[in-house]
Design a protein around this motif. Structure first.
Motif, PDB file in Angstrom:
ATOM      1  N   HIS A  74       0.857  -1.180   0.000  1.00 47.48           N
ATOM      2  CA  HIS A  74       0.000   0.000   0.000  1.00 47.48           C
ATOM      3  C   HIS A  74       0.890   1.226   0.000  1.00 47.48           C
ATOM      4  O   HIS A  74       1.951   1.218   0.602  1.00 47.48           O
ATOM      5  CB  HIS A  74      -0.870   0.046   1.256  1.00 47.48           C
ATOM      6  CG  HIS A  74      -2.023  -0.906   1.230  1.00 47.48           C
ATOM      7  ND1 HIS A  74      -2.727  -1.244   2.362  1.00 47.48           N
ATOM      8  CD2 HIS A  74      -2.596  -1.589   0.210  1.00 47.48           C
ATOM      9  CE1 HIS A  74      -3.689  -2.090   2.039  1.00 47.48           C
ATOM     10  NE2 HIS A  74      -3.628  -2.327   0.751  1.00 47.48           N
ATOM     11  N   GLU A  75       0.421   2.273  -0.678  1.00 43.87           N
ATOM     12  CA  GLU A  75       1.126   3.545  -0.613  1.00 43.87           C
ATOM     13  C   GLU A  75       0.169   4.585  -0.059  1.00 43.87           C
ATOM     14  O   GLU A  75      -0.941   4.737  -0.556  1.00 43.87           O
ATOM     15  CB  GLU A  75       1.622   3.972  -2.003  1.00 43.87           C
ATOM     16  CG  GLU A  75       2.388   5.283  -1.953  1.00 43.87           C
ATOM     17  CD  GLU A  75       2.884   5.771  -3.318  1.00 43.87           C
ATOM     18  OE1 GLU A  75       2.785   5.010  -4.304  1.00 43.87           O
ATOM     19  OE2 GLU A  75       3.345   6.922  -3.362  1.00 43.87           O
ATOM     20  N   TYR A  76       0.582   5.265   0.991  1.00 43.60           N
ATOM     21  CA  TYR A  76      -0.229   6.330   1.592  1.00 43.60           C
ATOM     22  C   TYR A  76       0.484   7.651   1.365  1.00 43.60           C
ATOM     23  O   TYR A  76       1.705   7.713   1.305  1.00 43.60           O
ATOM     24  CB  TYR A  76      -0.403   6.107   3.093  1.00 43.60           C
ATOM     25  CG  TYR A  76      -0.736   4.690   3.495  1.00 43.60           C
ATOM     26  CD1 TYR A  76      -1.907   4.065   3.056  1.00 43.60           C
ATOM     27  CD2 TYR A  76       0.122   3.971   4.311  1.00 43.60           C
ATOM     28  CE1 TYR A  76      -2.209   2.758   3.428  1.00 43.60           C
ATOM     29  CE2 TYR A  76      -0.171   2.663   4.696  1.00 43.60           C
ATOM     30  CZ  TYR A  76      -1.332   2.062   4.252  1.00 43.60           C
ATOM     31  OH  TYR A  76      -1.619   0.783   4.628  1.00 43.60           O
ATOM     32  N   THR A  77      -0.331   8.701   1.284  1.00 42.37           N
ATOM     33  CA  THR A  77       0.247  10.031   1.117  1.00 42.37           C
ATOM     34  C   THR A  77       0.351  10.712   2.464  1.00 42.37           C
ATOM     35  O   THR A  77      -0.652  10.971   3.123  1.00 42.37           O
ATOM     36  CB  THR A  77      -0.633  10.875   0.178  1.00 42.37           C
ATOM     37  OG1 THR A  77      -0.810  10.133  -1.041  1.00 42.37           O
ATOM     38  CG2 THR A  77       0.032  12.206  -0.131  1.00 42.37           C
ATOM     39  N   GLY A  78       1.560  10.973   2.879  1.00 40.56           N
ATOM     40  CA  GLY A  78       1.791  11.724   4.107  1.00 40.56           C
ATOM     41  C   GLY A  78       2.666  12.916   3.770  1.00 40.56           C
ATOM     42  O   GLY A  78       2.649  13.399   2.637  1.00 40.56           O
ATOM     43  N   LEU A  79       3.439  13.387   4.730  1.00 39.39           N
ATOM     44  CA  LEU A  79       4.409  14.456   4.450  1.00 39.39           C
ATOM     45  C   LEU A  79       5.420  13.937   3.443  1.00 39.39           C
ATOM     46  O   LEU A  79       5.993  14.682   2.662  1.00 39.39           O
ATOM     47  CB  LEU A  79       5.113  14.878   5.744  1.00 39.39           C
ATOM     48  CG  LEU A  79       4.176  15.414   6.836  1.00 39.39           C
ATOM     49  CD1 LEU A  79       4.911  15.568   8.154  1.00 39.39           C
ATOM     50  CD2 LEU A  79       3.560  16.736   6.393  1.00 39.39           C
ATOM     51  N   VAL A  80       5.645  12.620   3.497  1.00 44.46           N
ATOM     52  CA  VAL A  80       6.447  11.901   2.500  1.00 44.46           C
ATOM     53  C   VAL A  80       5.626  10.661   2.130  1.00 44.46           C
ATOM     54  O   VAL A  80       4.722  10.295   2.864  1.00 44.46           O
ATOM     55  CB  VAL A  80       7.823  11.473   3.083  1.00 44.46           C
ATOM     56  CG1 VAL A  80       8.643  12.690   3.476  1.00 44.46           C
ATOM     57  CG2 VAL A  80       7.656  10.543   4.270  1.00 44.46           C
ATOM     58  N   PRO A  81       5.926  10.031   0.980  1.00 43.96           N
ATOM     59  CA  PRO A  81       5.208   8.794   0.671  1.00 43.96           C
ATOM     60  C   PRO A  81       5.504   7.723   1.732  1.00 43.96           C
ATOM     61  O   PRO A  81       6.639   7.597   2.189  1.00 43.96           O
ATOM     62  CB  PRO A  81       5.791   8.366  -0.686  1.00 43.96           C
ATOM     63  CG  PRO A  81       6.380   9.609  -1.267  1.00 43.96           C
ATOM     64  CD  PRO A  81       6.860  10.417  -0.088  1.00 43.96           C
ATOM     65  N   VAL A  82       4.453   7.011   2.145  1.00 45.80           N
ATOM     66  CA  VAL A  82       4.606   5.953   3.139  1.00 45.80           C
ATOM     67  C   VAL A  82       4.187   4.639   2.480  1.00 45.80           C
ATOM     68  O   VAL A  82       3.076   4.518   1.977  1.00 45.80           O
ATOM     69  CB  VAL A  82       3.724   6.230   4.383  1.00 45.80           C
ATOM     70  CG1 VAL A  82       3.836   5.087   5.384  1.00 45.80           C
ATOM     71  CG2 VAL A  82       4.112   7.562   5.029  1.00 45.80           C
ATOM     72  N   TYR A  83       5.107   3.685   2.437  1.00 49.59           N
ATOM     73  CA  TYR A  83       4.840   2.384   1.827  1.00 49.59           C
ATOM     74  C   TYR A  83       4.650   1.355   2.929  1.00 49.59           C
ATOM     75  O   TYR A  83       5.442   1.284   3.864  1.00 49.59           O
ATOM     76  CB  TYR A  83       6.003   1.980   0.917  1.00 49.59           C
ATOM     77  CG  TYR A  83       6.220   2.934  -0.224  1.00 49.59           C
ATOM     78  CD1 TYR A  83       5.446   2.844  -1.378  1.00 49.59           C
ATOM     79  CD2 TYR A  83       7.179   3.949  -0.136  1.00 49.59           C
ATOM     80  CE1 TYR A  83       5.631   3.732  -2.423  1.00 49.59           C
ATOM     81  CE2 TYR A  83       7.369   4.844  -1.187  1.00 49.59           C
ATOM     82  CZ  TYR A  83       6.590   4.721  -2.322  1.00 49.59           C
ATOM     83  OH  TYR A  83       6.773   5.609  -3.353  1.00 49.59           O
TER      84      TYR A  83
END
Ligand code: ADP
Ligand code: MG
Length: 150
Positions: A74-83
């Protein structure tokens, strides 16, 4: 895998919420290029910890954070990409990590990995490890450590 963990700090939590909050706090230590390996039995709280870290990294909708099953990452959008990876069901974790592009993920974001102890050579030379031990129904001992050279 060789598991020469240098324990940096140890914590105890008494509820899933506390583990979530701990993850949120620990997230301040992680940035682009960091791989965080979550190790612990089924139901230990690896996903709960990932949820907290993701929140701390600025992922707004943590309801989206669940173990990848049908897709492997999964890839989430945070301050940086979070995998978010879960190696539990992978038949050849090292090969699948390379296919998924773990090194490319680390170029741009933070990789949070459940069941990381199922992989070996495909892991970065150096990474964080969070080990969760079940001490009781809601009691957990959580150790933050480093594997490999700094
Ligand atoms: P894992 O990903 O390691 O299999 P999950 O995070 O999916 O584990 O589930 C952990 C389970 O344990 C949840 O049902 C959660 O409510 C429960 N739990 C009880 N106490 C704790 C705690 N202190 N920290 C994390 N989870 C806890
Ligand atoms: Mg999980």
């Amino acid at each position: 895998m060789s598991n020469d963990q240098t324990v940096i700090e140890q914590f105890e939590t008494d509820s899933p919420e506390e583990t979530f909050e701990l993850g949120k706090t620990l997230a301040a230590r992680f940035g682009v290029g960091d791989c965080v390996a979550m190790v612990g039995d089924l139901g230990a709280g690896k996903t709960a910890m990932v949820r907290g870290i993701a929140a701390g990294l600025g992922v707004d909708d943590i309801r989206l954070v669940s173990s990848p099953t049908y897709v492997l990452a999964h890839e989430y959008t945070g301050l940086v990409p979070v995998y978010h990876l879960d190696l539990y069901r992978m038949t050849d974790p090292d090969a699948e990590l390379i296919d998924l592009g773990i090194m490319e993920m680390l170029d741009t974001g933070v990789v949070l990995m459940e069941w990381a102890d199922k992989a070996d050579q495909a892991l970065p030379q150096s990474y964080w490890q969070i080990t969760i031990d079940i001490d009781g129904p809601e009691e957990r001992t959580i150790a933050l450590g480093r594997i490999g050279a700094p």
